[in-house]
Design a protein around this motif. Structure first.
Motif, PDB file in Angstrom:
ATOM      1  N   PRO A 114      14.560 -11.159 -12.159  1.00  0.00           N
ATOM      2  CA  PRO A 114      15.869 -10.258 -12.778  1.00  0.00           C
ATOM      3  C   PRO A 114      15.396  -9.624 -13.949  1.00  0.00           C
ATOM      4  N   PRO A 115      16.029  -8.482 -14.215  1.00  0.00           N
ATOM      5  CA  PRO A 115      15.846  -7.379 -14.979  1.00  0.00           C
ATOM      6  C   PRO A 115      16.163  -7.944 -16.475  1.00  0.00           C
ATOM      7  N   ALA A 116      17.218  -8.688 -16.408  1.00  0.00           N
ATOM      8  CA  ALA A 116      18.100  -9.252 -17.544  1.00  0.00           C
ATOM      9  C   ALA A 116      18.392 -10.749 -17.411  1.00  0.00           C
ATOM     10  N   PRO A 117      18.573 -11.281 -18.418  1.00  0.00           N
ATOM     11  CA  PRO A 117      19.006 -12.772 -18.273  1.00  0.00           C
ATOM     12  C   PRO A 117      20.385 -12.899 -18.128  1.00  0.00           C
ATOM     13  N   HIS A 118      20.858 -14.029 -17.148  1.00  0.00           N
ATOM     14  CA  HIS A 118      22.578 -14.111 -16.938  1.00  0.00           C
ATOM     15  C   HIS A 118      22.809 -13.194 -16.075  1.00  0.00           C
ATOM     16  N   SER A 119      22.247 -12.323 -15.259  1.00  0.00           N
ATOM     17  CA  SER A 119      22.808 -11.316 -14.481  1.00  0.00           C
ATOM     18  C   SER A 119      23.883 -11.874 -13.261  1.00  0.00           C
ATOM     19  N   PHE A 120      25.054 -11.419 -13.325  1.00  0.00           N
ATOM     20  CA  PHE A 120      25.878 -11.815 -11.974  1.00  0.00           C
ATOM     21  C   PHE A 120      26.205 -10.577 -11.081  1.00  0.00           C
ATOM     22  N   SER A 121      26.230 -10.499 -10.060  1.00  0.00           N
ATOM     23  CA  SER A 121      26.724  -9.591  -9.037  1.00  0.00           C
ATOM     24  C   SER A 121      26.742 -10.261  -7.567  1.00  0.00           C
ATOM     25  N   LEU A 122      27.963 -10.152  -7.201  1.00  0.00           N
ATOM     26  CA  LEU A 122      28.272 -10.487  -5.772  1.00  0.00           C
ATOM     27  C   LEU A 122      27.496  -9.631  -4.642  1.00  0.00           C
ATOM     28  N   PHE A 123      26.747  -8.418  -5.156  1.00  0.00           N
ATOM     29  CA  PHE A 123      25.935  -7.830  -4.323  1.00  0.00           C
ATOM     30  C   PHE A 123      24.482  -8.523  -4.257  1.00  0.00           C
ATOM     31  N   PHE A 124      24.385  -9.419  -5.174  1.00  0.00           N
ATOM     32  CA  PHE A 124      22.990 -10.292  -4.817  1.00  0.00           C
ATOM     33  C   PHE A 124      23.081 -11.006  -3.646  1.00  0.00           C
ATOM     34  N   THR A 125      24.284 -11.410  -2.765  1.00  0.00           N
ATOM     35  CA  THR A 125      24.189 -11.843  -1.608  1.00  0.00           C
ATOM     36  C   THR A 125      24.244 -10.878  -0.423  1.00  0.00           C
ATOM     37  N   VAL A 126      24.091  -9.525  -0.656  1.00  0.00           N
ATOM     38  CA  VAL A 126      24.285  -8.606   0.421  1.00  0.00           C
ATOM     39  C   VAL A 126      22.705  -8.430   0.798  1.00  0.00           C
ATOM     40  N   SER A 127      22.345  -8.401   2.143  1.00  0.00           N
ATOM     41  CA  SER A 127      21.194  -8.086   2.460  1.00  0.00           C
ATOM     42  C   SER A 127      20.985  -6.787   3.535  1.00  0.00           C
ATOM     43  N   SER A 128      21.731  -6.670   4.304  1.00  0.00           N
ATOM     44  CA  SER A 128      21.962  -5.334   5.386  1.00  0.00           C
ATOM     45  C   SER A 128      22.906  -4.406   4.923  1.00  0.00           C
ATOM     46  N   GLN A 129      22.613  -3.372   5.868  1.00  0.00           N
ATOM     47  CA  GLN A 129      23.547  -2.133   5.333  1.00  0.00           C
ATOM     48  C   GLN A 129      25.110  -2.543   5.659  1.00  0.00           C
ATOM     49  N   ARG A 130      25.265  -3.218   6.718  1.00  0.00           N
ATOM     50  CA  ARG A 130      26.487  -3.566   7.136  1.00  0.00           C
ATOM     51  C   ARG A 130      27.305  -4.378   6.203  1.00  0.00           C
ATOM     52  N   GLU A 131      26.651  -5.191   5.517  1.00  0.00           N
ATOM     53  CA  GLU A 131      27.279  -6.210   4.626  1.00  0.00           C
ATOM     54  C   GLU A 131      27.489  -5.493   3.367  1.00  0.00           C
ATOM     55  N   ALA A 132      26.532  -4.235   2.751  1.00  0.00           N
ATOM     56  CA  ALA A 132      26.681  -3.630   1.784  1.00  0.00           C
ATOM     57  C   ALA A 132      28.019  -2.685   2.021  1.00  0.00           C
ATOM     58  N   GLU A 133      28.212  -2.155   3.179  1.00  0.00           N
ATOM     59  CA  GLU A 133      29.265  -1.389   3.339  1.00  0.00           C
ATOM     60  C   GLU A 133      30.765  -2.100   3.428  1.00  0.00           C
ATOM     61  N   LEU A 134      30.452  -3.571   3.796  1.00  0.00           N
ATOM     62  CA  LEU A 134      31.859  -4.155   3.802  1.00  0.00           C
ATOM     63  C   LEU A 134      32.144  -4.274   2.183  1.00  0.00           C
ATOM     64  N   GLY A 135      31.002  -4.732   1.261  1.00  0.00           N
ATOM     65  CA  GLY A 135      31.211  -4.871   0.103  1.00  0.00           C
ATOM     66  C   GLY A 135      31.835  -3.631  -0.695  1.00  0.00           C
ATOM     67  N   PHE A 136      31.355  -2.526  -0.261  1.00  0.00           N
ATOM     68  CA  PHE A 136      31.857  -1.204  -0.991  1.00  0.00           C
ATOM     69  C   PHE A 136      33.180  -0.921  -0.393  1.00  0.00           C
ATOM     70  N   ALA A 137      33.585  -1.479   0.854  1.00  0.00           N
ATOM     71  CA  ALA A 137      35.042  -1.050   1.357  1.00  0.00           C
ATOM     72  C   ALA A 137      35.942  -2.044   0.324  1.00  0.00           C
ATOM     73  N   LEU A 138      35.421  -3.430   0.157  1.00  0.00           N
ATOM     74  CA  LEU A 138      36.289  -4.178  -0.611  1.00  0.00           C
ATOM     75  C   LEU A 138      36.498  -3.804  -2.260  1.00  0.00           C
ATOM     76  N   CYS A 139      35.279  -2.888  -2.533  1.00  0.00           N
ATOM     77  CA  CYS A 139      35.497  -2.422  -4.008  1.00  0.00           C
ATOM     78  C   CYS A 139      36.526  -1.206  -3.826  1.00  0.00           C
ATOM     79  N   ALA A 140      36.521  -0.572  -2.645  1.00  0.00           N
ATOM     80  CA  ALA A 140      37.344   0.364  -2.709  1.00  0.00           C
ATOM     81  C   ALA A 140      38.754   0.186  -2.516  1.00  0.00           C
ATOM     82  N   VAL A 141      39.076  -1.064  -2.036  1.00  0.00           N
ATOM     83  CA  VAL A 141      40.457  -1.558  -1.768  1.00  0.00           C
ATOM     84  C   VAL A 141      41.059  -2.013  -3.247  1.00  0.00           C
ATOM     85  N   ALA A 142      40.046  -2.402  -4.124  1.00  0.00           N
ATOM     86  CA  ALA A 142      40.450  -2.934  -5.383  1.00  0.00           C
ATOM     87  C   ALA A 142      40.668  -1.611  -6.140  1.00  0.00           C
TER      88      ALA A 142
END
Length: 376
Positions: free
Chosen positions: A63-91
């Motif tokens: 990790p580039p910094a200690p104690h980093s947190f991101s729900l996108f660390f669980t994302v691997s494929s483009q479809r998963e990333a697109e779903l994550g972005f869609a949820l961010c857009a809803v928020a």
């Protein structure tokens, strides 16, 4: 008596914000967040998937910094990333519209931290400003005015039985009552500090002889097409004048935000002047989200006197339009349902929650102050 008057003046200057200012800030800042999301979406495959330049397993292993947190660390494929972005857009959409605003504020902060921490190696000043705005406004009621929540509560009050009149009156009173919080002081200090250190750091030879803007416009990694035109067509005297005006405006911004003298006039001048500075930055240099994020802050400087003056000037014209729009949208709005307005069970719990929130803000401000002193 004099001490009480002094404290009241201090409180009104640094701890109070008008609910209408919070509502306008929410809309503008929400649009900044949406534009940032669209900018990231354009390069989603390169930065948020394992087929891009920064696979999640690489960041988790080193990790580039200690104690980093991101729900996108669980994302691997483009479809998963697109779903994550869609949820961010809803928020973000909930945040802009002011629907279930308290929940939207928490989800927006979670989305911002997740998006930014996934690309911590590329973060810039704009990312930090957006994160701080999300965090410092978390305890403020951003949905009290100019929001779907406010309209839904009004519709709920219109349908209330006579026995329910008191809660609806309390809701209407809350929409007019000034908001008092340590977070307001934190926002003022944060942005005044940004201008202070930016101005104080501009002490090199290029700023003294007026050539700083000339050299900045020759940074090909940052310059925009408009900046290229300026460096090729504007005379050297004009670039030197812009160098001096940039430095003077940053010092002036610090003074206008923090001053206790002629507060109403100073803040109105800041609202009119400082966004022009950042608009000039954005035209000439690509600074990411820094310029729009800084510009979204300034509605928070509008006081109740400013809003009352606007209401006297434009209220008779705007009110009929708003009422007509509300009548047309009323059937659809009723389908959303009113936001929960559960009152605190008792005054003790309400006071405890308020002290807990303000204590959290105080700890956050101490941490920010420590970081500022260490970094500068």
């Amino acid at each position: 008596c004099e001490m009480r008057e002094w404290w009241r003046s201090l409180r009104m200057t640094y701890f109070v914000v008008d609910p209408r200012s919070l509502g306008v800030f929410r809309v503008l800042f929400g649009l900044v967040l949406v534009s940032d999301l669209l900018r990231r979406w354009a390069e989603l495959r390169f930065w948020y998937t394992n087929s891009g330049l920064l696979p999640n397993h690489t960041l988790l292993w080193r990790p580039p910094a200690p104690h980093s947190f991101s729900l996108f660390f669980t994302v691997s494929s483009q479809r998963e990333a697109e779903l994550g972005f869609a949820l961010c857009a809803v928020a973000y959409a909930m945040f802009v519209l002011g629907y279930r605003t308290r929940l939207a504020q928490v989800l927006t902060l979670l989305a911002r931290v997740s998006l930014n921490s996934r690309l911590a190696v590329l973060e810039n000043g704009g990312d930090m400003v957006m994160d701080l705005l999300c965090l410092l406004t978390l305890v403020l009621p951003l949905g009290t005015r100019f929001s779907l929540d406010a309209v839904l509560l009004q519709l709920q009050g219109e349908r209330a039985r006579p026995s329910d009149a008191r809660p609806s009156l309390e809701v209407a009173d809350a929409a007019r009552r000034p908001v008092v919080s340590l977070a307001v002081l934190g926002l003022l200090l944060q942005f005044a500090t940004i201008y202070y250190f930016n101005a104080a750091a501009k002490s090199g030879a290029a700023w003294r002889d007026g050539s700083a803007v000339h050299y900045a416009l020759h940074q090909d990694k940052l310059v925009t097409w408009a900046g290229v035109w300026m460096r090729e067509h504007l005379p050297s005297d004009a670039l030197r004048a812009r160098t001096g005006s940039t430095l003077a405006t940053e010092w002036l911004g610090f003074v206008l935000i923090i001053t206790r003298v002629c507060v109403r006039q100073a803040r109105l001048l800041a609202v009119c002047l400082m966004p022009c500075l950042h608009l000039g930055f954005a035209v000439g240099l690509n600074l990411g989200g820094f310029s729009p994020a800084m510009m979204s802050f300034f509605p928070l400087l509008l006081t109740a006197e400013h809003w009352d003056a606007l209401a006297r000037r434009f209220g008779p014209r705007v009110s009929p339009m708003c009422q007509q729009l509300q009548l047309r949208l009323r059937p659809w709005l009723r389908g959303l349902g009113a936001p929960p307005v559960a009152a605190p069970p008792n005054a003790w719990r309400a006071k405890a929650f308020r002290w807990l929130s303000e204590g959290g803000v105080a700890l956050l401000l101490l941490a920010i102050a420590s970081e500022v002193l260490n970094d500068n």
